[in-house]
Design an enzyme around this catalytic site. Structure first.
Site, mmCIF file in Angstrom:
data_model
loop_
_atom_site.group_PDB
_atom_site.id
_atom_site.type_symbol
_atom_site.label_atom_id
_atom_site.label_comp_id
_atom_site.label_asym_id
_atom_site.label_seq_id
_atom_site.Cartn_x
_atom_site.Cartn_y
_atom_site.Cartn_z
ATOM 1 N N HIS A 52 0.712 -1.080 0.164
ATOM 2 C CA HIS A 52 0.077 0.106 0.274
ATOM 3 C C HIS A 52 0.724 1.291 -0.036
ATOM 4 O O HIS A 52 0.489 2.253 0.503
ATOM 5 C CB HIS A 52 -0.886 -0.113 1.127
ATOM 6 C CG HIS A 52 -1.974 -1.035 1.199
ATOM 7 N ND1 HIS A 52 -3.079 -1.143 0.507
ATOM 8 C CD2 HIS A 52 -1.704 -2.450 1.893
ATOM 9 C CE1 HIS A 52 -3.733 -2.194 0.761
ATOM 10 N NE2 HIS A 52 -2.784 -2.909 1.641
ATOM 11 N N ASN A 125 -10.199 -3.362 1.838
ATOM 12 C CA ASN A 125 -9.907 -3.121 0.579
ATOM 13 C C ASN A 125 -11.205 -2.871 -0.414
ATOM 14 O O ASN A 125 -12.231 -2.925 0.144
ATOM 15 C CB ASN A 125 -9.361 -4.595 -0.182
ATOM 16 C CG ASN A 125 -7.676 -4.752 0.227
ATOM 17 O OD1 ASN A 125 -6.888 -3.721 0.523
ATOM 18 N ND2 ASN A 125 -7.428 -5.993 0.435
#
Length: 485
Positions: A52, A125
């Protein structure tokens, strides 16, 4: 115009010329402004996130629209129309900080609620599932998404070798290579808590919960060709789209919804289906466990400084407030440790003191010292005295959470031989339109054709078990690609 100073507040007389011995030098070490300026410049970057790394973020507001007090005593939900400040960080997962926003990759959806009981972080997510069900495999999986240690190149061979040996990944792989695999920016995608969490009501009753965030902007995705074009012409496409939308007052919104089941429903569903309700590679069918409305999430304020608020944001699923809780989800259990540990390394011991991470409620503890201790407790005692007298009841997790029943012998349990990795992936494939199936197959074939034949055959075997048409389609598409080559 403000007068320039050093970091210690000392006025800077000249910011254009170093102190030298004569007009041609050499430069003197006593030029403290030059030295400080270069030293800080050398240290301006903190380590990027292992995953990320490329992200965008904004502040916003969560508004409760429906009473869910029968499920949870969390104060954030205690009144309809109640508003809570939030921060949401979006991201791609596998790429480096300089990678393109439009790569085919899951998108992170990490949401913080600044509640009166502390920070609640829901770190998920844009997909309801994940590639793995056990965190012990996570470092190996992420290594396959990074760079080959010899060539320093991304490797389809590594990725598909791992996926083909881990059929539990099939459901998420199908989502990733479908038309939803590359969202059109961050505003036009859904978010999910993905894991199973807990809700605990005032009577100490537990419900298991999955969180959903449904975009009110409508789902929009990029075709494979358009994603590649934007990667070359506007690699910061999603960042630009989000920032500009908020700047012009076009505030993105998501409907916050949840699926719930009590423990009796969980046990009955697991017995009937053979699926584990805490398995991150599975979804709960919405026909049996419908989404219930909870509230509205709106993003309405861009950060004033990207590094201060977005790069240093440190969210962790371990941040749970009273009325909410965890579950036995093995991936979640691993993340409860891994996220906070990563932030201690990446940002520092006192990262919770930074504005984006600091709770909006009072803080009282005996944590002291370390680098960047912005709030170090003053003259208050740096220890908690041993308390005599009545103590909280033994057992449970506190905050009204009585814990959940455990059973069995501690050990390493390998369920791969009996797990069903194929039904839900096949169901998803069968739900797709003809065009969507074709796009899925072509996207997979383009990537899988770069791996060797042994890996191709192994992965196609998984597709065939999910649905014969799925495997046959991928096999035929790879043959066409290789014949053209």
């Amino acid at each position: 115009m403000r007068n320039l100073t050093t970091a210690s507040g000392i006025p800077v007389v000249d910011n254009q010329n170093s102190i030298t011995a004569g007009p041609r030098g050499p430069v003197l070490l006593q030029d403290f402004h030059l030295i400080e300026k270069l030293q800080h410049f050398n240290r301006e970057r903190i380590p990027e996130r292992v995953v990320h790394a490329k992200g965008s973020g904004a502040y916003g507001t969560f508004i409760v629209t429906h009473d869910i007090s029968r499920y949870t005593s969390a104060k954030v939900f205690d009144t309809v129309a109640k508003q809570t400040e939030t921060f949401l960080r979006f991201s791609t997962v596998g790429g480096e900080k300089g990678s393109a926003d439009t790569e085919r990759d899951p998108r992170g959806f990490a949401l913080r609620f600044y509640t009166e009981d502390g920070n609640w972080d829901l770190v998920g997510n844009n997909t309801p599932t994940f590639f793995l069900k056990d965190g012990i495999k996570f470092p190996d999986f992420i290594h396959t998404q990074k760079r080959d240690p010899q060539t320093n190149l991304k490797s389809a061979q590594m990725m598909w070798d791992f996926w083909s040996r881990a059929p539990e990944s099939l459901h998420q792989v199908t989502i990733l290579f479908s038309d939803r695999g590359t969202p059109d920016g961050y505003r036009h995608m859904d978010g999910f808590g993905s894991h199973t969490y807990s809700l605990i009501n005032a009577d100490g009753e537990r419900h298991w919960v999955k969180w959903h965030f449904k975009t009110q902007q409508g789902i929009k995705n990029l075709s494979a060709a358009e994603a590649v074009r934007l990667a070359g012409t506007d690699p910061d496409y999603a960042q630009r789209d989000l920032f500009n939308a908020i700047a012009r007052g076009d505030f993105p919104r998501w409907s916050v919804e949840m699926q719930v089941m009590n423990d009796a429903q969980r046990a009955a569903w697991e017995a009937r289906t053979g699926w584990d309700a805490f398995d991150l590679t599975k979804v709960w069918p919405q026909g049996e466990f419908p989404r219930l409305p909870v509230g509205i999430l709106e993003l309405n304020r861009n950060p004033d400084n990207y590094h201060q608020d977005v790069e240093q944001a440190a969210l962790s699923p371990s941040n749970i407030v009273p009325g909410l809780g965890y579950s036995p989800d093995k991936m979640l259990q691993a993340r409860l440790f891994a996220y906070h540990d990563a932030q201690l390394y990446r940002v520092g011991t006192n990262h919770q003191h930074l504005p984006v991470n600091r709770p909006r409620c009072p803080i009282h503890n005996q944590q002291r010292d370390g680098a960047m201790a912005l709030f170090n407790g003053g003259s208050a005692a740096n220890y908690d005295p041993v308390q005599n007298g009545a103590m909280p009841a033994a057992g449970g997790f506190g905050h009204g959470d009585a814990g959940w029943q455990l059973e069995g012998t501690a050990g390493r349990y390998d369920t791969r031989a009996t797990d069903d990795h194929y039904t839900q992936a096949g169901n998803l494939f069968r739900l797709l339109t003809i065009d969507a199936k074709r796009n899925l197959i072509e996207n997979i074939a383009g990537a899988l054709s770069q791996a060797d034949a042994t890996i191709q055959d192994r992965q196609i075997g998984h597709f065939l078990k999910a649905d014969p048409a799925y495997g046959q389609g991928v096999s035929a598409a790879i043959s066409r690609i290789l014949n053209r080559a």
